[in-house]
Design an enzyme around this catalytic site. Sequence first.
Site: not given
Ligand code: GCB
Length: 602
Positions: A163, A414-415, A469, A471, A475, A508, A553, A572
Site C-alpha cells: 500500500d 511486515n504483514e 497491526n 484496524y 477495516y 499499526e 499508522w 491515515k
Molecule cells: C497495513 C499495511 C500498511 C497499510 C495499512 C493501511 O496493514 O501494513 O502498509 O498502509 O495497513 O492503511 O491499510
Amino acid sequence: MLYPMNTSSRVVLDLSGTWQFMLDDEQQVVDVTQPLPTDQVMAVPAAFNDQTVDKKLREHSGFVWYEKAFTIADVLQQQRLVLRFGSATHEAWVYINGQAVGHHKGGFTPFEFEINSYLQAGTNRLTVRLSNLLDYTTLPVGHYTETKDAQGHLKRHVDENFDFFNYAGLQRPVKIYATPKDYIQDISVTPDIDLTAKTAAVQVAVAMAGALDDVKVTIFDEAHQVVGQGQGQDAVINLTDIHLWQPLQAYLYTAKVEGLKAGKAVDVYTEPFGLRQIDVTKGQFLINGEPFYFKGFGKHEDTPVNGRGLNEAYNNLDVNLMKDMGANSFRTSHYPYSEEMMRLCDREGIVVIDEVPAVGLFDSFGFNLELDKSDYQDSTWDKMQTAAAHRQAITELIHRDKNHACVVMWSIANEAATFTKGAHEYFQPLFELARQLDPQKRPCTYTCIMMATPESDKCIDLVDVIALNRYYGWYLQTGDLDTAAQVTRQELLAWQAKYPDKPIMYTEYGADTVAGLHSAYGEPFSEEYQEDYYRMNSAIFDEIKNFVGEQLWNFADFQTKFGINRVMGNRKGIFTRSRQPKMVVRYLKDRWTKIPNLGYKK
Ligand code: GCB
C-alpha cells in the site's frame, strides 16, 4: 558498511544535482558506449516519478536510464576511488565510459564499486540503467504481468502487493569517495555495558584491506576529550563513568579508527556510536535496564515532489514534530530508510525499529477474510520465491545499520502470511540469520497481520516482541468503536495469556481521515472519528500490563497506487502530506507528553 565521510585520509565527492535521464521504451537497444540520446534531466537524489508532468513516466513500469559526467581531480588519481549509491530502486546496472562496472538488486540499501580501472583522463561518463520492476522473487513483492499494446509492443505492469506508491529512481545520494590503497573496510562497534558500575567494554572490530598491519582506536566523548584508547583489529576499550544513549537524550561517542602501516596512520575513519543496552524480559522491553514505552509511528519516506527520495528538511521537520508531540520512536515501514535519517535519529535520540523491505508476502491479501479460520488456504509460501532476496536484504540492512544506537529491534517482515502453511519453515532461517549477523544481538520481530491471531499465527515463537497491526474500528467494525474496543481488549488479553513473557505492542492502528472533514456524529473519515478511534485504543492499551508501545499508522498521509479505498493516497496520517496537523495531534500530544519514555508500566 561505512558511510562515506571526509576524514584526514578520505575525500567524498557528491554527484547530487541534475542528471541526464531517459525512459526506456524498449524499442531500440541503448548503446552504452555513446552518450545517452536524451535532452531530459532529472534531479538526484529523488524519485523520478513526480518531477515531470508526464503521466506515462509517472506510471512507468520497466527501465529508465540516468547519466552524469564527472571529473576526478589529479590529486586524487592515485587514491582508491569508490562509486557508491545510497540506493537505486530497485535494480541497477552501472557503466563508466561505456564499460560495465557492476549490478545490484534491492532498492533500499547502499552498494559500491571500485572504479579506478574504468576511469579515463578528463571527463568520465557514468551511466545507470535502472529497473523498477517487482515480482515474486523480489522484496517488496509485486504481481508482475506482460501484455502487448495496439502496436504489438511489450507492456510491462507491476501491481504492487503493498500500500505505497512504487517510487523509483536514484532516490539517495550517489557519491565517489577516495581512500588510500590500504584502507579500513569496515568497523563494528559492540558495547558491553555494566549499568551499575557505569562502565562499558567497547569492542571495536576493524576489517582492513591492503597492507595495513595494525589499528589504533581512540574514543572521544561529546566534549572531544579522549576517554579511551586501544590497539589492534579487535580492540576492547574500557570506558568508565559513562554517559548512556537514552531515548530523546542521545549521547554519542566517537571512535576514531586509524589503520596503521609500520606505525604510521594511513587511513582514518571516525564512527559515532552510543552506549545503550537492550533487553527483552518478562513481558518488558528494557532500554538501559528500564522498561521502555514506544510512542510513535509507522512512517514512510514520502514527500511531495521528492517521492521516496531523500528529503533532509522533511526528515528534520518530522523528527521535530515527533519530539514536540512527546513521541520517541518510529518503524522504518516498509523498507530501510536513508542512512542520513538513521544518523539523524542517533543524534536526536529517536528509537527506531528497522525493517527490511519484506512487504507483500501475502498472496491473497484483503480485509474481508474470516479471521478465525484455522485451516485458511493461502498459497503464499508455494508461490513466493523471495527467500534469497530476503536473506540478502537482511544481510545488507544489518551490515549497514549494525552500529546505530537508534536501532533497538529488527523487523524481518511486515504483514506476511505468518498464519498459513509453510510460514515457519520460511521464517525460521531468516530469524537465525539476523540473530547471527547482528553483533549487538538486538531483538527481532515481524509485524502481524490481522488474520494472524493468538490461535492462528504459526511463527510467534520466533519473535522477541509481539508486534501487531490492527484496524478494529476501521477495516473491521467500521464506525462501531464500542465493539472495536471489546475485540481489541479480548485479543490483547489472549496474546498476553498465551505468551506472558513476550512484550506486546501495536506497530499499526489507524483510520483514514480527510483533513478538514468534520462530522457532528463522529463518522468515519472525519477528524472527529480519528480522535475517537485513538482515544478508544489508548484506553485499552493502558489496561494491558505487557503492552509496551503504540506506533500508530501513519505519521503523515502518503501516496499509494490507485484504488477505490484510497483518496489520492492513504489518508491515515495524523499529519497531512505537507505536515499540517489534523485535529487528533492535540489529543496525542497531550497523552504522550504525560507518558514517560521509561518506567510507564513498571
Ligand atoms: C497495513 C499495511 C500498511 C497499510 C495499512 C493501511 O496493514 O501494513 O502498509 O498502509 O495497513 O492503511 O491499510
